[in-house]
Design an enzyme around this catalytic site. Structure first.
Site, PDB file in Angstrom:
ATOM      1  CD  GLU A  97       6.454  -0.824  -4.104  1.00  0.00           C
ATOM      2  OE1 GLU A  97       7.388  -0.152  -4.709  1.00  0.00           O
ATOM      3  OE2 GLU A  97       6.549  -1.079  -2.916  1.00  0.00           O
ATOM      4  CG  ASP A  99       4.323  -2.226  -1.428  1.00  0.00           C
ATOM      5  OD1 ASP A  99       5.365  -2.673  -2.250  1.00  0.00           O
ATOM      6  OD2 ASP A  99       4.427  -0.978  -0.998  1.00  0.00           O
ATOM      7  CD  GLU A 101       6.068  -2.127   3.234  1.00  0.00           C
ATOM      8  OE1 GLU A 101       7.079  -1.609   2.638  1.00  0.00           O
ATOM      9  OE2 GLU A 101       5.362  -1.611   3.627  1.00  0.00           O
TER      10      GLU A 101
END
Ligand SMILES: *[C@@H]1O[C@H](CO)[C@@H](O)[C@H](O)[C@H]1NC(C)=O
Ligand SMILES: *[C@@H]1O[C@H](CO)[C@@H](O)[C@H](O)[C@H]1NC(C)=O
Length: 278
Positions: A97, A99, A101
């Protein structure tokens, strides 16, 4: 002259429609029902959250390496307790993953941008920065470059993080699993704002974040075990940071970084990538 300008305009319009993906063609809304809305003929996608649910979408395609650009305009006003994200993720178990955010805040207080990388289910590589602008006023471009040598997160073309492939030094690097692009807004009041001390003010709901100009053209689409990239000489597939970009990255790290897992460890064991990079 006027005709020339209008022709030019048309050509530019055509080009931009080729470059920026149409959300109808590129993604599916997978969570939150009508809280996720594709608007303006596919140019804009709004995700919202109310007390009963957040919302999210995912790319139709899976990628094994890509350079994704997307413009986001984050929840304005009191967005405390909300988290908005866009990321690449493989299937479970032991997912990979990458990311981006965005942690909301009270009106006028700064958002936090958190980045993280998981390889084979192992994350704990958070970095956090403040931005040098208010991300709720306008759209800004947030990019993820993922190729076999590097992962680079950028904001308006300025790199904010580089994660090099240091497998030769024993650092796992995500490069074997295809990933999809996901985006969502959800309730993160237990940790997002001031470490979870500021909760969501539901009188401000619904909370809406907007996505625009999704560009997944620089991508190796992975389908039935086959990559759409037939040649290895695509520039982005081996792109790293040149000297100028390194300089900009250091500017961000010096002035806007608020947390780096490399320097905030309780343990004496420094991850190898940290001692190599810094
Ligand atoms: C919210 O604002 C406070 C006060 O300026 C700051 O400490 C915090 O880092 C900001 N961001 C988040 C997501 O908590
Ligand atoms: C979508 O978001 C934009 C802000 O970026 C807002 O102006 C617009 O009203 C929203 N549209 C809908 C239908 O929610």
């Amino acid at each position: 002259m006027e005709e020339y300008i209008s022709t030019l305009f048309l050509v530019l319009l055509l080009l931009s429609s080729l470059v920026a993906g149409n959300f109808y063609h590129e993604v599916d809304i997978i969570w939150g029902g009508s809280r996720g809305k594709i608007l303006n003929k596919g140019d804009l996608l709004n995700l919202s959250m109310d007390k009963s649910s957040g919302s999210g979408f995912q790319s139709k395609n899976q990628y094994l390496f890509c350079k994704i650009d997307m413009q986001l305009k984050l929840v304005p006003g009191n967005s405390a307790g909300t988290a908005t994200a866009y990321y690449l993720k493989s299937v479970e178990p032991n997912r990979d993953e990458i990311d981006f955010e965005f942690l909301g805040n009270l009106s006028g207080d700064p958002y936090i941008v958190q980045t993280n990388i998981f390889t084979q289910g192992m994350g704990m590589k958070e970095q956090r920065i403040y931005l040098w602008f208010d991300p709720t006023k306008d759209f800004h471009t947030y990019s993820i470059l993922w190729n076999p040598q590097n992962i680079v997160f950028s904001v308006d073309g300025i790199p904010i993080r580089e994660f090099k492939n240091l497998e030769s030094r024993g650092v796992p690097f995500p490069k074997n699993k295809p990933m999809r692009m996901y985006a969502s807004i959800w309730n993160a009041e237990d940790w997002a704002t001031r470490g979870g001390r500021v909760k969501i003010d539901w009188s401000q709901a619904p909370f809406t974040a907007s996505y625009r100009n999704y560009n997944g053209n620089n991508a190796c689409v992975w389908s039935s075990g086959v990559s759409s990239c037939t040649s290895n000489n695509l520039a982005w597939l081996s792109q790293g940071l040149d000297w100028e970009s390194q300089k900009r990255l250091r500017w961000v790290q010096k002035n806007y970084m608020i947390y780096n897992y490399c320097t905030k460890l309780n343990t004496q064991v420094i991850p190898p990538e940290c001692s190599i990079i810094s």
